[in-house]
Design a protein around this motif. Structure first.
Motif, PDB file in Angstrom:
ATOM      1  N   THR A  34      33.923  42.721  45.301  1.00  0.00           N
ATOM      2  CA  THR A  34      33.961  41.810  44.155  1.00  0.00           C
ATOM      3  C   THR A  34      34.262  42.581  42.871  1.00  0.00           C
ATOM      4  O   THR A  34      33.855  43.724  42.713  1.00  0.00           O
ATOM      5  N   TRP A  35      34.987  41.926  41.982  1.00  0.00           N
ATOM      6  CA  TRP A  35      35.283  42.459  40.657  1.00  0.00           C
ATOM      7  C   TRP A  35      34.932  41.383  39.639  1.00  0.00           C
ATOM      8  O   TRP A  35      35.132  40.192  39.910  1.00  0.00           O
ATOM      9  N   PRO A  36      34.430  41.759  38.466  1.00  0.00           N
ATOM     10  CA  PRO A  36      34.015  40.757  37.476  1.00  0.00           C
ATOM     11  C   PRO A  36      35.179  40.062  36.783  1.00  0.00           C
ATOM     12  O   PRO A  36      35.004  39.022  36.171  1.00  0.00           O
ATOM     13  N   VAL A  48      36.614  35.244  24.151  1.00  0.00           N
ATOM     14  CA  VAL A  48      37.253  33.929  24.057  1.00  0.00           C
ATOM     15  C   VAL A  48      37.240  33.260  25.425  1.00  0.00           C
ATOM     16  O   VAL A  48      36.928  32.088  25.559  1.00  0.00           O
ATOM     17  N   THR A  49      37.592  34.039  26.449  1.00  0.00           N
ATOM     18  CA  THR A  49      37.622  33.541  27.820  1.00  0.00           C
ATOM     19  C   THR A  49      36.981  34.597  28.714  1.00  0.00           C
ATOM     20  O   THR A  49      37.427  35.746  28.714  1.00  0.00           O
ATOM     21  N   PRO A  50      35.932  34.217  29.452  1.00  0.00           N
ATOM     22  CA  PRO A  50      35.317  35.207  30.346  1.00  0.00           C
ATOM     23  C   PRO A  50      36.269  35.551  31.494  1.00  0.00           C
ATOM     24  O   PRO A  50      37.166  34.777  31.828  1.00  0.00           O
ATOM     25  N   GLY A  51      36.090  36.701  32.060  1.00  0.00           N
ATOM     26  CA  GLY A  51      36.913  37.094  33.199  1.00  0.00           C
ATOM     27  C   GLY A  51      36.631  36.217  34.405  1.00  0.00           C
ATOM     28  O   GLY A  51      35.517  35.727  34.594  1.00  0.00           O
ATOM     29  N   THR A  52      37.649  36.001  35.198  1.00  0.00           N
ATOM     30  CA  THR A  52      37.498  35.236  36.429  1.00  0.00           C
ATOM     31  C   THR A  52      37.144  36.214  37.541  1.00  0.00           C
ATOM     32  O   THR A  52      37.937  37.115  37.844  1.00  0.00           O
ATOM     33  N   PRO A  53      35.962  36.073  38.136  1.00  0.00           N
ATOM     34  CA  PRO A  53      35.580  36.997  39.207  1.00  0.00           C
ATOM     35  C   PRO A  53      36.560  36.944  40.379  1.00  0.00           C
ATOM     36  O   PRO A  53      37.138  35.897  40.681  1.00  0.00           O
ATOM     37  N   VAL A  54      36.760  38.086  41.009  1.00  0.00           N
ATOM     38  CA  VAL A  54      37.639  38.210  42.177  1.00  0.00           C
ATOM     39  C   VAL A  54      36.772  38.632  43.348  1.00  0.00           C
ATOM     40  O   VAL A  54      35.945  39.546  43.221  1.00  0.00           O
TER      41      VAL A  54
END
Length: 132
Positions: A34-36, A48-54
């Motif tokens: 997983t990556w954040p 502004v926009t949180p990262g989309t977890p992968v």
């Protein structure tokens, strides 16, 4: 070696290892890397926009840390060696990832303190530390 040939070879070794695991109970198990994700910031430094977890499934094996790992700065006695088969992961593994193990002896979330590809390109050898 051409990337296409290397990918076929990596998949062959991953299939061989996972087939061996299924037949004889070798220790490769289903895990998730997983990556954040990467957040987007405004000029003032606010998110502004949180990262989309992968999340990417793969197969891995836990083992005792190597002597080289034990000599790494920051090594803790609870650190483990984690081998991730490259042919089972869609992408590249790096130390920004965590590995999540759903069940079994090593269930939990593990941070990757170091990641190194093996010379044959079959997988990644990681120094992992349980964080949750």
């Amino acid at each position: 070696m051409a990337a296409e040939h290397r990918d076929v070879l990596n998949q062959f070794f991953a299939d061989l290892a996972t087939g061996f695991a299924a037949q004889f109970g070798a220790p490769f198990q289903e895990v998730t890397a997983t990556w954040p994700g990467t957040a987007v910031y405004d000029d003032g430094g606010s998110i502004v926009t949180p990262g989309t977890p992968v999340e990417k499934p793969c197969k891995a094996q836990f083992d005792a840390p190597t002597e080289a790992m034990r000599n790494d700065p920051g090594f803790l006695e609870k650190d483990m060696r984690l081998i991730v088969l490259s042919g089972t992961l869609d992408g590249t593994l790096d130390s920004a990832a965590n590995v999540v193990v759903g069940d079994g002896e090593h269930a939990g979330t593990w941070s990757l303190e170091s990641v190194q590809g093996d010379p044959a390109g079959i997988g990644w050898e990681c120094r992992a530390r349980k964080v949750a």
